[in-house]
Write an enzyme that holds these catalytic residues in place. Sequence first.
Site, PDB file in Angstrom:
ATOM      1  N   SER A  14     -34.386  54.397 -68.424  1.00 12.40           N
ATOM      2  CA  SER A  14     -33.494  53.933 -68.045  1.00 12.40           C
ATOM      3  C   SER A  14     -32.449  52.590 -69.533  1.00 12.40           C
ATOM      4  CB  SER A  14     -33.224  52.887 -66.783  1.00 12.40           C
ATOM      5  OG  SER A  14     -31.570  52.193 -66.821  1.00 12.40           O
ATOM      6  N   TYR A  18     -36.967  45.255 -61.744  1.00 17.62           N
ATOM      7  CA  TYR A  18     -35.880  46.447 -62.297  1.00 17.62           C
ATOM      8  C   TYR A  18     -36.725  46.465 -63.900  1.00 17.62           C
ATOM      9  CZ  TYR A  18     -33.212  51.062 -62.790  1.00 17.62           C
ATOM     10  OH  TYR A  18     -32.801  52.232 -63.234  1.00 17.62           O
TER      11      TYR A  18
END
Length: 263
Positions: free
Chosen positions: A147, A160
């Site tokens: 990401s 995350y």
Amino acid sequence: MYPDLKGKTVIITGAATGIGKACALRFGQEQANVVINFHSDKQVKETEEMIKEIKNSGGNAIAVQGDVTKEGDIKQLIEKTISEFGSLDIMINNAGIENEVPSHELTLDDWNKVISTNLTGQFLGCREAIDYFLEHDIQGAVINMSSVHEIIPWPHFVHYAASKGGIKLMTQTLALEYAPKRIRINSIAPGAINTPINAEKFSDPKQKEGVLKLIPMGYIGEPEEIAATAVWLASNQASYVTGLTLIADGGMTLYPGFQAGKG
Ligand code: NAI
């Protein structure tokens, strides 16, 4: 299109929705053998539809249920792939989750869930695929779904961001370790993509507007735009590429505050 992908076997984890689904359908268009890993009982129907679509495009596909955080499930995923298609060439570790919590309130349980799905789950997928490639002398490819948050800090999503930061150095370390065997290990860092993980956020016009301000290209990406990078990375066209994070983010990591010299 990438003709060398025809007949290759690819596993994609978390492939019943979003980016994983788009990757599965795209590899189907490339006439690959696609193994659709899915997690929830509720996704069975979706995977049946996907198998039909992949077969219609000239590929082949099976669906295998499994939880990427469980070592036994990942081993079984590889075993079922080999028994159905006879080999494995490409592993895409895509499954991932997130939830928003201020870091001082984040429970150990939530921390562990995200780390075990996003980081440990991807490690297990890497390890099992690499072990298979080594044992069978296959110059395979691994792609990890990272990401932009392997670069951009993200308040309220510390678990995350930590998992994606971990994927960056896991990918680079494995790439270095197995380069002599010509096993290529890369990752993709999507920006904001139109998938179920973001459904709630993007259904609120204010939140969507806020995200759009962070994207110099001015639109939310589509999962097919990420799948397009995955097939290239998996193909022979990327034969000399390893240890790369391929960023596909409409410019989100280019310090958008500096656009037009306004920074
Ligand atoms: P999604 O929610 O549609 O896909 C995630 C998939 O992972 C789901 O199908 C889910 O069932 C599966 N999954 C969750 N836990 C699992 C487990 N324990 N075992 C097996 N499968 C499991 O969301 P999306 O966006 O397609 O996410 C895919 C990947 O892309 C994730 O790793 C995510 O972090 C990453 N990503 C997504 C971005 C976006 O804006 N959509 C941006 C950057 C990265």
